[in-house]
Design a protein around this motif. Sequence first.
Motif, PDB file in Angstrom:
ATOM      1  N   ALA A  75       0.825  -1.211   0.000  1.00 14.42           N
ATOM      2  CA  ALA A  75       0.000   0.000   0.000  1.00 14.42           C
ATOM      3  C   ALA A  75       0.855   1.256   0.000  1.00 14.42           C
ATOM      4  N   VAL A  76       1.908   1.273   0.796  1.00 17.31           N
ATOM      5  CA  VAL A  76       2.772   2.450   0.870  1.00 17.31           C
ATOM      6  C   VAL A  76       3.555   2.630  -0.427  1.00 17.31           C
ATOM      7  N   LEU A  77       3.983   1.533  -1.028  1.00 20.58           N
ATOM      8  CA  LEU A  77       4.811   1.632  -2.231  1.00 20.58           C
ATOM      9  C   LEU A  77       4.004   1.980  -3.474  1.00 20.58           C
ATOM     10  N   VAL A  78       2.844   1.346  -3.655  1.00 17.69           N
ATOM     11  CA  VAL A  78       2.108   1.539  -4.916  1.00 17.69           C
ATOM     12  C   VAL A  78       0.687   2.057  -4.733  1.00 17.69           C
ATOM     13  N   GLY A  79       0.236   2.257  -3.512  1.00 14.23           N
ATOM     14  CA  GLY A  79      -1.112   2.742  -3.263  1.00 14.23           C
ATOM     15  C   GLY A  79      -2.044   1.621  -2.827  1.00 14.23           C
ATOM     16  N   PRO A  80      -3.067   1.917  -2.038  1.00 14.20           N
ATOM     17  CA  PRO A  80      -3.930   0.871  -1.475  1.00 14.20           C
ATOM     18  C   PRO A  80      -4.722   0.091  -2.515  1.00 14.20           C
ATOM     19  N   TRP A  81      -5.247   0.761  -3.558  1.00 14.84           N
ATOM     20  CA  TRP A  81      -6.033   0.036  -4.562  1.00 14.84           C
ATOM     21  C   TRP A  81      -5.157  -0.932  -5.349  1.00 14.84           C
ATOM     22  N   THR A  82      -3.998  -0.458  -5.764  1.00 13.21           N
ATOM     23  CA  THR A  82      -3.073  -1.320  -6.490  1.00 13.21           C
ATOM     24  C   THR A  82      -2.549  -2.424  -5.590  1.00 13.21           C
ATOM     25  N   ALA A  83      -2.377  -2.126  -4.318  1.00 11.73           N
ATOM     26  CA  ALA A  83      -1.895  -3.136  -3.369  1.00 11.73           C
ATOM     27  C   ALA A  83      -2.873  -4.307  -3.268  1.00 11.73           C
ATOM     28  N   VAL A  84      -4.177  -4.010  -3.242  1.00 14.27           N
ATOM     29  CA  VAL A  84      -5.176  -5.081  -3.201  1.00 14.27           C
ATOM     30  C   VAL A  84      -5.026  -5.990  -4.423  1.00 14.27           C
ATOM     31  N   LEU A  85      -4.803  -5.396  -5.586  1.00 11.05           N
ATOM     32  CA  LEU A  85      -4.635  -6.187  -6.806  1.00 11.05           C
ATOM     33  C   LEU A  85      -3.356  -7.016  -6.753  1.00 11.05           C
ATOM     34  N   CYS A  86      -2.280  -6.426  -6.256  1.00 10.23           N
ATOM     35  CA  CYS A  86      -1.009  -7.163  -6.142  1.00 10.23           C
ATOM     36  C   CYS A  86      -1.155  -8.373  -5.228  1.00 10.23           C
ATOM     37  N   LEU A  87      -1.752  -8.166  -4.066  1.00 15.41           N
ATOM     38  CA  LEU A  87      -1.922  -9.264  -3.106  1.00 15.41           C
ATOM     39  C   LEU A  87      -2.876 -10.318  -3.652  1.00 15.41           C
ATOM     40  N   THR A  88      -3.903  -9.891  -4.396  1.00 15.20           N
ATOM     41  CA  THR A  88      -4.840 -10.850  -4.981  1.00 15.20           C
ATOM     42  C   THR A  88      -4.141 -11.755  -5.978  1.00 15.20           C
ATOM     43  N   VAL A  89      -3.300 -11.182  -6.825  1.00 13.71           N
ATOM     44  CA  VAL A  89      -2.547 -11.980  -7.793  1.00 13.71           C
ATOM     45  C   VAL A  89      -1.643 -12.976  -7.075  1.00 13.71           C
ATOM     46  N   VAL A  90      -0.970 -12.511  -6.042  1.00 17.71           N
ATOM     47  CA  VAL A  90      -0.081 -13.394  -5.274  1.00 17.71           C
ATOM     48  C   VAL A  90      -0.868 -14.558  -4.670  1.00 17.71           C
ATOM     49  N   LEU A  91      -2.001 -14.269  -4.072  1.00 20.31           N
ATOM     50  CA  LEU A  91      -2.805 -15.304  -3.426  1.00 20.31           C
ATOM     51  C   LEU A  91      -3.422 -16.258  -4.444  1.00 20.31           C
ATOM     52  N   LEU A  92      -3.787 -15.753  -5.613  1.00 20.53           N
ATOM     53  CA  LEU A  92      -4.311 -16.617  -6.673  1.00 20.53           C
ATOM     54  C   LEU A  92      -3.261 -17.622  -7.120  1.00 20.53           C
ATOM     55  N   VAL A  93      -2.064 -17.149  -7.352  1.00 22.30           N
ATOM     56  CA  VAL A  93      -0.978 -18.046  -7.780  1.00 22.30           C
ATOM     57  C   VAL A  93      -0.664 -19.061  -6.693  1.00 22.30           C
ATOM     58  N   GLN A  94      -0.597 -18.600  -5.450  1.00 25.32           N
ATOM     59  CA  GLN A  94      -0.298 -19.508  -4.346  1.00 25.32           C
ATOM     60  C   GLN A  94      -1.383 -20.564  -4.181  1.00 25.32           C
ATOM     61  N   GLY A  95      -2.647 -20.147  -4.265  1.00 25.54           N
ATOM     62  CA  GLY A  95      -3.743 -21.081  -4.055  1.00 25.54           C
ATOM     63  C   GLY A  95      -3.933 -22.054  -5.201  1.00 25.54           C
ATOM     64  N   LEU A  96      -3.808 -21.559  -6.442  1.00 27.06           N
ATOM     65  CA  LEU A  96      -4.079 -22.395  -7.608  1.00 27.06           C
ATOM     66  C   LEU A  96      -2.907 -23.270  -8.019  1.00 27.06           C
ATOM     67  N   LEU A  97      -1.703 -22.777  -7.851  1.00 25.94           N
ATOM     68  CA  LEU A  97      -0.523 -23.493  -8.343  1.00 25.94           C
ATOM     69  C   LEU A  97       0.343 -24.106  -7.256  1.00 25.94           C
ATOM     70  N   MET A  98       0.230 -23.607  -6.024  1.00 28.06           N
ATOM     71  CA  MET A  98       1.142 -24.067  -4.977  1.00 28.06           C
ATOM     72  C   MET A  98       0.421 -24.641  -3.767  1.00 28.06           C
ATOM     73  N   ALA A  99      -0.896 -24.760  -3.827  1.00 27.49           N
ATOM     74  CA  ALA A  99      -1.694 -25.334  -2.740  1.00 27.49           C
ATOM     75  C   ALA A  99      -1.425 -24.640  -1.406  1.00 27.49           C
ATOM     76  N   ASP A 100      -1.161 -23.347  -1.475  1.00 23.36           N
ATOM     77  CA  ASP A 100      -0.933 -22.560  -0.257  1.00 23.36           C
ATOM     78  C   ASP A 100      -2.214 -21.800   0.035  1.00 23.36           C
ATOM     79  N   GLY A 101      -3.073 -22.366   0.895  1.00 25.70           N
ATOM     80  CA  GLY A 101      -4.397 -21.821   1.118  1.00 25.70           C
ATOM     81  C   GLY A 101      -5.401 -22.559   0.248  1.00 25.70           C
ATOM     82  N   GLY A 102      -6.600 -22.785   0.750  1.00 26.28           N
ATOM     83  CA  GLY A 102      -7.580 -23.579   0.025  1.00 26.28           C
ATOM     84  C   GLY A 102      -8.240 -22.829  -1.120  1.00 26.28           C
ATOM     85  N   ILE A 103      -8.716 -23.567  -2.109  1.00 27.23           N
ATOM     86  CA  ILE A 103      -9.406 -22.966  -3.243  1.00 27.23           C
ATOM     87  C   ILE A 103     -10.737 -22.365  -2.787  1.00 27.23           C
ATOM     88  N   THR A 104     -11.498 -23.127  -2.000  1.00 25.87           N
ATOM     89  CA  THR A 104     -12.780 -22.596  -1.517  1.00 25.87           C
ATOM     90  C   THR A 104     -12.577 -21.478  -0.488  1.00 25.87           C
TER      91      THR A 104
END
Length: 229
Positions: A75-104
Motif C-alpha cells: 500500500a505504501v509503495l504503490v497505493g492501497p487500490w493497487t496493493a489489493v490487486l497485487c496481493l490478490t494476484v499473489v494469493l491466486l498463484v499460491q492457491g491455484l498453483l502451490m496449494a498454499d491456502g484452500g481454493i474454496t
Amino acid sequence: MHVPDGFLDAPTSVATGAVAVAAVGISLWGARRELDDRTAPMAGLVATFVFAAQMINFPVGAGTSGHLMGGALAAVLVGPWTAVLCLTVVLLVQGLLMADGGITALGTNITLIGIVTVAVGWGVFVVLRRLLPTRLSVVAPAAAVGALVSVPAAALVFTALFAVGGQAPVDLGAVVTAMLGWHTVIGIGEAVVTGLVVSSVVASRPDLVHGARPLVARRELETRKVEVA
C-alpha cells in the motif's frame, strides 16, 4: 494466516468471496488513479517481492513460524487500490498453483491478507504521516507501524469469521489467544521488513513511493519558493 479448505463453513466462505470480488472490482477502478507509465512497473515488482517474501518463513517460537503478508508494504509503495490487486494476484498463484491456502477459502484469504492488511496498514500510515513532521524520514517508520498493526488486525478478523462459521473443533478462546498472541510477534517481523524495504526505496527513488508523494511534492514546492526568493 493462509486459511485451508473446510476451516470455515460454506456461507462464511461465500460471504468472504463476495467481499473479495467486490474489493477487487473497486480496486481495478481505483488503481487507474494510482498508476501511470512511470509507476506501473513498480506494481509488478511489488507483487513479485511479496510473492517471494511470503515463501520465506521465520520462527516465532513454540514450533510456529510466520511470513510477510505485505499489505502495508504494498500500500505504501504503490497505493492501497493497487496493493489489493497485487496481493490478490499473489494469493491466486499460491492457491491455484502451490496449494498454499484452500481454493474454496480463496475469498477468505484475499479478504484477510489482501484487503484487511492493506486497509489497516494504509490507514495507520496515513494517520501517522499527518501527525508526524512533514519529512521523508517519517515514511518508513510510519509504514512499519502500519505493518505492525495490520497483522494482528487480520488475525482479529479471522477470529471473528471463525466465531461465525468455524468448523474446526477448537475453543474460540484458544483461537483468540493463539491468533492474536502469535500474530503480534509476526507483526514485529513484518514491521522490520516493511520499514527496511520502504526506507531503501525512499532513499533512492522517493518519487516512486506512493505514500511519499505528498511529501515529495511539498519539498519541491518549498525548494521552488526558496529559489524564487
